[in-house]
Enzyme design. Structure first.
Site, PDB file in Angstrom:
ATOM      1  N   ARG A 175       8.324   7.015  11.570  1.00 20.04           N
ATOM      2  CA  ARG A 175       6.940   6.980  11.093  1.00 20.04           C
ATOM      3  C   ARG A 175       6.036   7.884  11.940  1.00 20.04           C
ATOM      4  O   ARG A 175       5.112   8.504  11.424  1.00 20.04           O
ATOM      5  CB  ARG A 175       6.428   5.540  11.141  1.00 20.04           C
ATOM      6  CG  ARG A 175       5.104   5.345  10.441  1.00 20.04           C
ATOM      7  CD  ARG A 175       4.633   3.932  10.546  1.00 20.04           C
ATOM      8  NE  ARG A 175       4.583   3.502  11.952  1.00 20.04           N
ATOM      9  CZ  ARG A 175       3.951   2.430  12.379  1.00 20.04           C
ATOM     10  NH1 ARG A 175       3.342   1.650  11.517  1.00 20.04           N
ATOM     11  NH2 ARG A 175       3.954   2.104  13.658  1.00 20.04           N
ATOM     12  N   TYR A 195      -4.618  -5.704  -6.640  1.00 16.80           N
ATOM     13  CA  TYR A 195      -4.863  -4.532  -5.781  1.00 16.80           C
ATOM     14  C   TYR A 195      -5.750  -3.516  -6.478  1.00 16.80           C
ATOM     15  O   TYR A 195      -6.666  -2.956  -5.886  1.00 16.80           O
ATOM     16  CB  TYR A 195      -3.540  -3.874  -5.373  1.00 16.80           C
ATOM     17  CG  TYR A 195      -2.892  -4.583  -4.212  1.00 16.80           C
ATOM     18  CD1 TYR A 195      -3.424  -4.484  -2.935  1.00 16.80           C
ATOM     19  CD2 TYR A 195      -1.761  -5.364  -4.392  1.00 16.80           C
ATOM     20  CE1 TYR A 195      -2.852  -5.152  -1.859  1.00 16.80           C
ATOM     21  CE2 TYR A 195      -1.173  -6.030  -3.334  1.00 16.80           C
ATOM     22  CZ  TYR A 195      -1.725  -5.925  -2.065  1.00 16.80           C
ATOM     23  OH  TYR A 195      -1.159  -6.580  -1.020  1.00 16.80           O
ATOM     24  N   ARG A 210      11.353  -7.071   2.857  1.00 22.43           N
ATOM     25  CA  ARG A 210      10.766  -6.118   3.803  1.00 22.43           C
ATOM     26  C   ARG A 210      11.759  -5.772   4.915  1.00 22.43           C
ATOM     27  O   ARG A 210      11.372  -5.591   6.071  1.00 22.43           O
ATOM     28  CB  ARG A 210       9.497  -6.694   4.443  1.00 22.43           C
ATOM     29  CG  ARG A 210       8.377  -6.880   3.472  1.00 22.43           C
ATOM     30  CD  ARG A 210       7.511  -5.659   3.494  1.00 22.43           C
ATOM     31  NE  ARG A 210       6.397  -5.825   2.580  1.00 22.43           N
ATOM     32  CZ  ARG A 210       5.142  -5.634   2.913  1.00 22.43           C
ATOM     33  NH1 ARG A 210       4.833  -5.294   4.130  1.00 22.43           N
ATOM     34  NH2 ARG A 210       4.201  -5.770   2.016  1.00 22.43           N
ATOM     35  N   ARG A 242       8.447  -1.859   9.899  1.00 19.81           N
ATOM     36  CA  ARG A 242       7.867  -1.663  11.229  1.00 19.81           C
ATOM     37  C   ARG A 242       8.484  -2.459  12.366  1.00 19.81           C
ATOM     38  O   ARG A 242       8.294  -2.123  13.516  1.00 19.81           O
ATOM     39  CB  ARG A 242       6.364  -1.974  11.156  1.00 19.81           C
ATOM     40  CG  ARG A 242       5.612  -0.891  10.428  1.00 19.81           C
ATOM     41  CD  ARG A 242       4.174  -1.257  10.237  1.00 19.81           C
ATOM     42  NE  ARG A 242       4.031  -2.339   9.280  1.00 19.81           N
ATOM     43  CZ  ARG A 242       2.878  -2.707   8.751  1.00 19.81           C
ATOM     44  NH1 ARG A 242       1.770  -2.107   9.092  1.00 19.81           N
ATOM     45  NH2 ARG A 242       2.827  -3.695   7.873  1.00 19.81           N
ATOM     46  N   ASP A 281       7.175   0.798  -2.490  1.00 21.56           N
ATOM     47  CA  ASP A 281       6.108  -0.197  -2.456  1.00 21.56           C
ATOM     48  C   ASP A 281       5.835  -0.658  -3.879  1.00 21.56           C
ATOM     49  O   ASP A 281       6.128   0.068  -4.840  1.00 21.56           O
ATOM     50  CB  ASP A 281       4.826   0.373  -1.833  1.00 21.56           C
ATOM     51  CG  ASP A 281       3.895  -0.749  -1.385  1.00 21.56           C
ATOM     52  OD1 ASP A 281       4.088  -1.287  -0.283  1.00 21.56           O
ATOM     53  OD2 ASP A 281       2.989  -1.119  -2.165  1.00 21.56           O
TER      54      ASP A 281
HETATM   55  O1  CP3 Z   1      12.680  -1.728   2.676  1.00 24.77           O
HETATM   56  C1  CP3 Z   1      12.215  -2.703   2.114  1.00 24.77           C
HETATM   57  O2  CP3 Z   1      12.574  -3.866   2.365  1.00 24.77           O
HETATM   58  C2  CP3 Z   1      11.139  -2.488   1.070  1.00 24.77           C
HETATM   59  C3  CP3 Z   1       9.912  -2.880   1.738  1.00 24.77           C
HETATM   60  C4  CP3 Z   1       8.667  -3.129   0.950  1.00 24.77           C
HETATM   61  C5  CP3 Z   1       7.460  -2.443   1.221  1.00 24.77           C
HETATM   62  N1  CP3 Z   1       6.515  -2.932   0.373  1.00 24.77           N
HETATM   63  C6  CP3 Z   1       7.289  -1.379   2.209  1.00 24.77           C
HETATM   64  C7  CP3 Z   1       6.002  -1.318   2.922  1.00 24.77           C
HETATM   65  C8  CP3 Z   1       8.432  -4.046  -0.054  1.00 24.77           C
HETATM   66  C9  CP3 Z   1       9.417  -5.011  -0.690  1.00 24.77           C
HETATM   67  C10 CP3 Z   1       7.062  -3.914  -0.406  1.00 24.77           C
HETATM   68  C11 CP3 Z   1       6.429  -4.720  -1.459  1.00 24.77           C
HETATM   69  C12 CP3 Z   1       5.010  -5.043  -1.317  1.00 24.77           C
HETATM   70  N2  CP3 Z   1       3.988  -4.186  -1.008  1.00 24.77           N
HETATM   71  C13 CP3 Z   1       4.451  -6.303  -1.592  1.00 24.77           C
HETATM   72  C14 CP3 Z   1       5.210  -7.500  -2.082  1.00 24.77           C
HETATM   73  C15 CP3 Z   1       5.909  -8.170  -0.950  1.00 24.77           C
HETATM   74  C16 CP3 Z   1       5.034  -9.071  -0.151  1.00 24.77           C
HETATM   75  O3  CP3 Z   1       4.957  -8.862   1.050  1.00 24.77           O
HETATM   76  O4  CP3 Z   1       4.484 -10.028  -0.727  1.00 24.77           O
HETATM   77  C17 CP3 Z   1       3.069  -6.211  -1.393  1.00 24.77           C
HETATM   78  C18 CP3 Z   1       2.058  -7.335  -1.533  1.00 24.77           C
HETATM   79  C19 CP3 Z   1       2.786  -4.864  -1.040  1.00 24.77           C
HETATM   80  C20 CP3 Z   1       1.453  -4.241  -0.777  1.00 24.77           C
HETATM   81  C21 CP3 Z   1       1.437  -3.720   0.595  1.00 24.77           C
HETATM   82  N3  CP3 Z   1       1.971  -2.502   0.969  1.00 24.77           N
HETATM   83  C22 CP3 Z   1       0.975  -4.363   1.772  1.00 24.77           C
HETATM   84  C23 CP3 Z   1       0.323  -5.733   1.811  1.00 24.77           C
HETATM   85  C24 CP3 Z   1       1.246  -3.508   2.850  1.00 24.77           C
HETATM   86  C25 CP3 Z   1       1.016  -3.760   4.308  1.00 24.77           C
HETATM   87  C26 CP3 Z   1      -0.288  -3.266   4.780  1.00 24.77           C
HETATM   88  C27 CP3 Z   1      -0.269  -3.254   6.319  1.00 24.77           C
HETATM   89  O5  CP3 Z   1      -0.426  -2.157   6.848  1.00 24.77           O
HETATM   90  O6  CP3 Z   1      -0.039  -4.294   6.910  1.00 24.77           O
HETATM   91  C28 CP3 Z   1       1.849  -2.359   2.332  1.00 24.77           C
HETATM   92  C29 CP3 Z   1       2.355  -1.213   3.100  1.00 24.77           C
HETATM   93  C30 CP3 Z   1       3.815  -1.232   3.341  1.00 24.77           C
HETATM   94  N4  CP3 Z   1       4.753  -1.329   2.358  1.00 24.77           N
HETATM   95  C31 CP3 Z   1       4.460  -1.140   4.598  1.00 24.77           C
HETATM   96  C32 CP3 Z   1       5.839  -1.185   4.344  1.00 24.77           C
HETATM   97  C33 CP3 Z   1       6.938  -1.086   5.351  1.00 24.77           C
HETATM   98  C34 CP3 Z   1       3.760  -1.011   5.960  1.00 24.77           C
HETATM   99  C35 CP3 Z   1       3.175   0.362   6.128  1.00 24.77           C
HETATM  100  C36 CP3 Z   1       3.961   1.213   7.086  1.00 24.77           C
HETATM  101  O7  CP3 Z   1       5.135   0.978   7.364  1.00 24.77           O
HETATM  102  O8  CP3 Z   1       3.356   2.194   7.546  1.00 24.77           O
END
Ligand code: CP3
Length: 348
Positions: free
Chosen positions: A41, A155, A28, A32, A78
């Site tokens: 964003r 999911y 990640r 954010r 994602d």
């Molecule tokens: O640039 C990177 O490093 C890639 C980032 C990345 C994202 N999602 C971006 C994202 C990665 C590696 C993921 C994978 C992902 N997505 C996983 C596996 C990794 C883990 O944490 O176990 C999972 C379970 C997801 C599903 C998912 N997508 C979740 C749980 C969330 C967060 C929800 C929240 O709002 O807290 C997302 C959204 C997401 N994916 C965000 C980011 C940066 C946050 C939303 C945003 O930035 O507006």
């Protein structure tokens, strides 16, 4: 083994070369906790736009690369991104997270899913990965990633993030044949998608089975492991030289099973000591991890001590330094910078 300086550091280490320090990146890595990301964003509020418009996804992927110089650049995307391509639309809603509506609950819905055709359904991936390769050159390794079948099914079936996974587990324990069919379809789609990412430029790929640690070991062996193996086998059959990493959150009870998937590197969270993880996994497999992401809320001295502790416990070679899960939202950026500086100045 041939030593080539034009091959980036993380890729060399992932292929088994012993270098003078472990390579380092963060799960990640883009997102954010970075002000630059939050500003962007505000201008582009839709997550799907940010991750599926190549210009935006490339810019976001490169933000942490420019700021911190990690050894790995992970494409901004994602794990849910390929789902619309097989017929499961999703959105990510601020303060709520991923939403899949309608969720997958019936045999009829599973029958209707389509095989993934990435070239037509995910055309933005090629441009994102090709451009990232061009932009970072041999200064870093470009990483692709996918979610594993169990986590994607969780999911799709729950419809959103879940605390206890009641709905998917009810299906697992009362209608297993239906769930197995779904997991099979997901595994085949994910393998196709990973091969596509590699063909487009991903040099190392990571599979996230983030929520497979919620299963008892016996259920893990029934519902998660076989489908991780199915993905790994299909990808290795056509792309045997691309290192594969597997991450599971809460994996301390199933570590040995992770090594059975056929991946090259097991990414461990912080609930297992790195020296113990090494012992349990054996010498033939690499490790990644495993600092608690909250360590980055500590003092600089504390962060340095924990990095040194992990690196020493992992031993020389076969280790990619990382956190034990994704970097957290309110992490101070200067501590992230310090994490990378400290890691990159280490010498075995
Ligand atoms: O640039 C990177 O490093 C890639 C980032 C990345 C994202 N999602 C971006 C994202 C990665 C590696 C993921 C994978 C992902 N997505 C996983 C596996 C990794 C883990 O944490 O176990 C999972 C379970 C997801 C599903 C998912 N997508 C979740 C749980 C969330 C967060 C929800 C929240 O709002 O807290 C997302 C959204 C997401 N994916 C965000 C980011 C940066 C946050 C939303 C945003 O930035 O507006």
């Amino acid at each position: 083994m041939t030593v080539s300086t034009s091959v980036p550091y993380l890729l060399r280490a992932a292929r088994g070369e012993v270098l003078d320090r472990p390579p380092v990146w963060m799960m990640r890595q883009a997102g954010r906790y970075m002000k630059e990301y939050r500003d962007l964003r505000d201008k582009y509020p839709s997550f799907r736009d940010r991750s599926e418009n190549p210009e935006l996804a490339i810019e976001i992927s490169l933000q942490p690369f420019r700021a911190f110089g990690p050894d790995g650049v992970i494409m901004f995307s994602d794990i849910l991104t390929p789902l619309p391509g097989i017929g499961i639309p999703f959105d990510i809603i601020e303060h709520r997270g991923p939403v899949i509506d309608p969720p997958i609950r019936s045999q009829e819905q599973i029958n209707k899913l389509q095989p993934l055709e990435p070239e037509s359904k995910l055309p933005f991936i090629r441009e994102i990965l090709q451009t990232l390769r061009r932009e970072v050159g041999d200064r870093a390794t470009v990483l692709g990633f996918v979610g594993a079948p169990w986590t994607l099914a969780a999911y799709a079936i729950e419809g959103k993030s879940s605390k206890d996974y009641t709905i998917i587990k009810s299906m697992a324990f009362s209608e297993p044949a239906m769930l197995h069919q779904f997991l099979e379809k997901l595994a085949d789609a994910i393998a196709i998608y990973l091969r596509y990412q590699i063909d487009c430029g991903a040099q190392v790929v990571q599979m996230f089975d983030s929520w497979a640690g919620q299963l008892s070991p016996q259920d893990f062996e029934t519902f998660a492991l076989p489908y991780q193996q199915r993905v790994v086998q299909q990808v290795k059959a056509t792309h045997p030289d691309t290192p594969m990493i597997l991450y599971i959150n809460g994996s301390a009870g199933i570590l040995e099973l992770m090594a059975k998937t056929g991946v090259d590197i097991v990414s461990v969270d912080w609930t297992v000591d790195m020296a113990v993880a090494r012992q349990r996994l054996g010498a033939n497999i690499g490790v990644q991890g495993n600092l608690d992401p909250c360590v980055l809320f500590g003092s600089k001295d504390f962060i340095r001590d924990r990095i040194l502790d992990t690196v020493r416990k992992a031993g020389k070679g076969g280790h990619i330094l990382n956190l034990g899960h994704g970097v957290l939202q309110n992490t101070p950026e200067e501590n992230v910078a310090f994490f990378f500086e400290t890691a990159k100045s280490f010498k075995y």
